[in-house]
Write a protein that holds these residues in place. Structure first.
Motif, PDB file in Angstrom:
ATOM      1  N   THR A   1     -29.203  -1.879  42.145  1.00 56.02           N
ATOM      2  CA  THR A   1     -28.988  -1.044  41.082  1.00 56.02           C
ATOM      3  C   THR A   1     -27.692  -1.626  40.463  1.00 56.02           C
ATOM      4  O   THR A   1     -27.125  -2.554  40.895  1.00 56.02           O
ATOM      5  CB  THR A   1     -28.527   0.491  41.468  1.00 56.02           C
ATOM      6  OG1 THR A   1     -28.577   1.281  40.268  1.00 56.02           O
ATOM      7  CG2 THR A   1     -27.543   0.618  42.067  1.00 56.02           C
TER       8      THR A   1
ATOM      9  N   LEU B   1     -36.450   5.010  29.612  1.00 49.93           N
ATOM     10  CA  LEU B   1     -35.594   5.820  30.078  1.00 49.93           C
ATOM     11  C   LEU B   1     -35.753   7.191  29.030  1.00 49.93           C
ATOM     12  O   LEU B   1     -35.173   6.694  27.943  1.00 49.93           O
ATOM     13  CB  LEU B   1     -34.235   5.608  30.517  1.00 49.93           C
ATOM     14  CG  LEU B   1     -33.311   6.447  31.566  1.00 49.93           C
ATOM     15  CD1 LEU B   1     -33.968   6.099  32.921  1.00 49.93           C
ATOM     16  CD2 LEU B   1     -31.958   6.104  31.463  1.00 49.93           C
TER      17      LEU B   1
ATOM     18  N   LYS C   1     -32.844  11.717  30.793  1.00 48.90           N
ATOM     19  CA  LYS C   1     -32.746  11.125  31.954  1.00 48.90           C
ATOM     20  C   LYS C   1     -31.222  10.515  32.055  1.00 48.90           C
ATOM     21  O   LYS C   1     -30.606   9.929  32.811  1.00 48.90           O
ATOM     22  CB  LYS C   1     -33.694  10.095  32.415  1.00 48.90           C
ATOM     23  CG  LYS C   1     -34.897  10.621  32.976  1.00 48.90           C
ATOM     24  CD  LYS C   1     -34.959  11.454  34.221  1.00 48.90           C
ATOM     25  CE  LYS C   1     -36.278  11.916  34.544  1.00 48.90           C
ATOM     26  NZ  LYS C   1     -37.137  12.608  33.634  1.00 48.90           N
ATOM     27  N   LEU C   2     -30.713  10.694  30.974  1.00 46.52           N
ATOM     28  CA  LEU C   2     -29.447   9.890  30.707  1.00 46.52           C
ATOM     29  C   LEU C   2     -27.995  10.971  31.121  1.00 46.52           C
ATOM     30  O   LEU C   2     -28.092  12.115  30.691  1.00 46.52           O
ATOM     31  CB  LEU C   2     -29.134   9.650  29.250  1.00 46.52           C
ATOM     32  CG  LEU C   2     -27.929   8.653  28.840  1.00 46.52           C
ATOM     33  CD1 LEU C   2     -28.262   7.235  29.536  1.00 46.52           C
ATOM     34  CD2 LEU C   2     -27.852   8.418  27.320  1.00 46.52           C
TER      35      LEU C   2
ATOM     36  N   ASP D   1     -25.371   7.949  38.560  1.00 43.56           N
ATOM     37  CA  ASP D   1     -25.324   8.525  37.115  1.00 43.56           C
ATOM     38  C   ASP D   1     -25.871   7.375  36.348  1.00 43.56           C
ATOM     39  O   ASP D   1     -25.507   6.173  36.277  1.00 43.56           O
ATOM     40  CB  ASP D   1     -24.108   8.967  36.797  1.00 43.56           C
ATOM     41  CG  ASP D   1     -23.759  10.434  37.002  1.00 43.56           C
ATOM     42  OD1 ASP D   1     -24.583  10.884  37.890  1.00 43.56           O
ATOM     43  OD2 ASP D   1     -22.532  10.933  36.690  1.00 43.56           O
ATOM     44  N   ASN D   2     -26.668   7.612  35.280  1.00 39.11           N
ATOM     45  CA  ASN D   2     -27.378   6.699  34.326  1.00 39.11           C
ATOM     46  C   ASN D   2     -26.196   6.764  33.110  1.00 39.11           C
ATOM     47  O   ASN D   2     -26.178   7.909  32.653  1.00 39.11           O
ATOM     48  CB  ASN D   2     -28.653   7.186  33.936  1.00 39.11           C
ATOM     49  CG  ASN D   2     -29.469   6.675  34.864  1.00 39.11           C
ATOM     50  OD1 ASN D   2     -29.715   5.715  35.506  1.00 39.11           O
ATOM     51  ND2 ASN D   2     -30.764   7.891  35.028  1.00 39.11           N
TER      52      ASN D   2
ATOM     53  N   LEU E   1     -26.923  -0.262  29.280  1.00 37.09           N
ATOM     54  CA  LEU E   1     -27.648   0.915  30.181  1.00 37.09           C
ATOM     55  C   LEU E   1     -27.236   0.464  31.666  1.00 37.09           C
ATOM     56  O   LEU E   1     -27.578  -0.651  32.004  1.00 37.09           O
ATOM     57  CB  LEU E   1     -29.106   1.122  29.706  1.00 37.09           C
ATOM     58  CG  LEU E   1     -29.402   2.323  30.358  1.00 37.09           C
ATOM     59  CD1 LEU E   1     -29.305   3.631  29.696  1.00 37.09           C
ATOM     60  CD2 LEU E   1     -30.993   2.056  30.271  1.00 37.09           C
TER      61      LEU E   1
ATOM     62  N   GLN F   1     -26.813   1.994  35.744  1.00 33.89           N
ATOM     63  CA  GLN F   1     -26.948   3.167  36.929  1.00 33.89           C
ATOM     64  C   GLN F   1     -25.744   2.933  37.700  1.00 33.89           C
ATOM     65  O   GLN F   1     -25.492   1.667  38.009  1.00 33.89           O
ATOM     66  CB  GLN F   1     -28.082   2.784  37.665  1.00 33.89           C
ATOM     67  CG  GLN F   1     -28.410   3.996  38.528  1.00 33.89           C
ATOM     68  CD  GLN F   1     -29.638   4.177  39.512  1.00 33.89           C
ATOM     69  OE1 GLN F   1     -30.372   3.032  40.010  1.00 33.89           O
ATOM     70  NE2 GLN F   1     -30.208   5.306  39.145  1.00 33.89           N
TER      71      GLN F   1
END
Ligand code: COA
Length: 314
Positions: free
Chosen positions: A172, A230, A234-235, A294-295, A311, A313
């Motif tokens: 990730t 995404l 989901k953010l 967390d995104n 972006l 993760q």
């Protein structure tokens, strides 16, 4: 080969001298009420004798400490700044010596999008296997290029630094990023100087910059999320460039992110250009809002114009 560049440490630093809106209203024709309602800024930090390198060093050491790695283990340092301490050498090389690193180090200039451009560059080094541990810093002493008699810009900017340490990861980290530049807007926002005993000051058409920022950043955020598959729900957090609360909230509204999922720190430090995103990030990591997994969406625009998103993760 590592597929992802993961943020394993964050750090930040603000110089101790604070200039409040009321302080500014004593020297220029402005009010705390005007600045707060038009920008969201309540105060900014200003260097007295510290340099861009000094601020960067403190932020970098905080980030290295959180990452639990020694500066000697870094493979690369990228310093995003629009206020380097000298025309040359690169401020990044001074930072390298200050923190006790021995890896290659270079400056990257993309004004307020500098941190996004630097992070994306660092990600490429990790993805190709050219580096595994990278320090990315945004550091600015904008107070040196602010015309303190010009109320349309003096109220907006401040000094500070933020940093992250990236490490290669197989599972990730940075999921997607996008960069853009359009050099047709020179007159909208620039510092003119000719390097011969002349210090230039920031000149800006605030209104024009405002509209372009909202439009470009909203489309950018939508495209970034779409290309990464995404949905905005989901953010977990948007961590935007901290320029103006009205720009931030207009973008959040257009991409349907509620303001309680947006990290806003500009009231405390104003627009610190390349330092603003890592400063906001570090604040929210250390106060526990941003958690592992967390995104996060980083986005910002600066003079040029240049703009971009990352972006992550976390
Ligand atoms: N205090 C009081 N009045 C001020 C002022 C100040 N500090 N600065 C400007 N004004 C006045 C203007 O002179 C103007 O007066 P007028 O109506 O009598 O002509 C009035 O306030 C409105 O000015 P305007 O420029 O239209 O205000 P605005 O709502 O666009 O806000 C900015 C100005 C600069 C805050 C806003 O345009 C902005 O934030 N733009 C983006 C800037 C930015 O983020 N740049 C960096 C990008 S990385």
């Amino acid at each position: 080969m590592n597929k992802f560049a993961r943020i394993i440490g964050t750090g930040s630093y603000l110089p101790p001298t604070i200039v409040t809106n009321d302080d500014l209203s004593k020297t220029i024709d402005t009010t705390n009420e005007w600045i707060t309602t038009r920008t969201g800024i309540k105060q900014r930090h200003k260097v007295t004798d510290e340099t861009t390198c000094d601020l960067a060093e403190k932020a970098a050491n905080h980030a290295l400490e959180m990452a639990g790695i020694n500066a000697k283990d870094l493979d690369l340092i990228i310093l995003a700044t629009t206020t380097p301490d000298k025309v040359f050498p690169a401020t990044a090389t001074m930072l390298q010596t200050a923190i006790g690193a021995s890896c290659p180090a270079f400056d990257l200039q993309s004004v307020c999008a500098g941190f996004i451009f630097a992070l994306t560059t660092a990600q490429q080094y990790i993805k190709t296997g050219a580096a595994n541990k990278i320090l990315v810093v945004g550091s600015e002493t904008l107070s040196r290029i602010v015309n303190w008699k010009d109320r349309s810009t003096a109220v907006l900017f401040g000094d500070g630094a933020g940093a992250v340490v990236l490490s290669g990861s197989s599972d990730t980290g940075i999921l997607h990023s996008k960069l853009f530049s359009d050099g047709n807007y020179l007159s909208s926002l620039q510092v003119s100087n000719n390097y011969i005993n002349e210090v230039g000051f920031i000149k800006m058409s605030g209104n024009e910059v405002f509209k372009i920022a909202v439009n470009r950043l909203s489309s950018l955020a939508k495209e970034t999320l779409k290309e990464a598959n995404l949905s905005s729900d989901k953010l977990d957090w948007m961590v935007p460039h901290q320029a103006n609360i009205r720009i931030i909230s207009a973008v959040a509204k257009r991409i349907k992110i509620p303001m309680n999922k947006v990290i806003v720190t500009l009231e405390n430090h104003g627009n610190t250009s390349a330092a603003s995103i890592p400063l906001a990030l570090d604040t929210a990591v250390r106060d526990g809002r941003i958690k592992k997994g967390d995104n996060l969406l980083f986005e910002g625009i600066g003079a040029g114009f240049s703009w971009g998103s990352v972006l992550v993760q976390f």
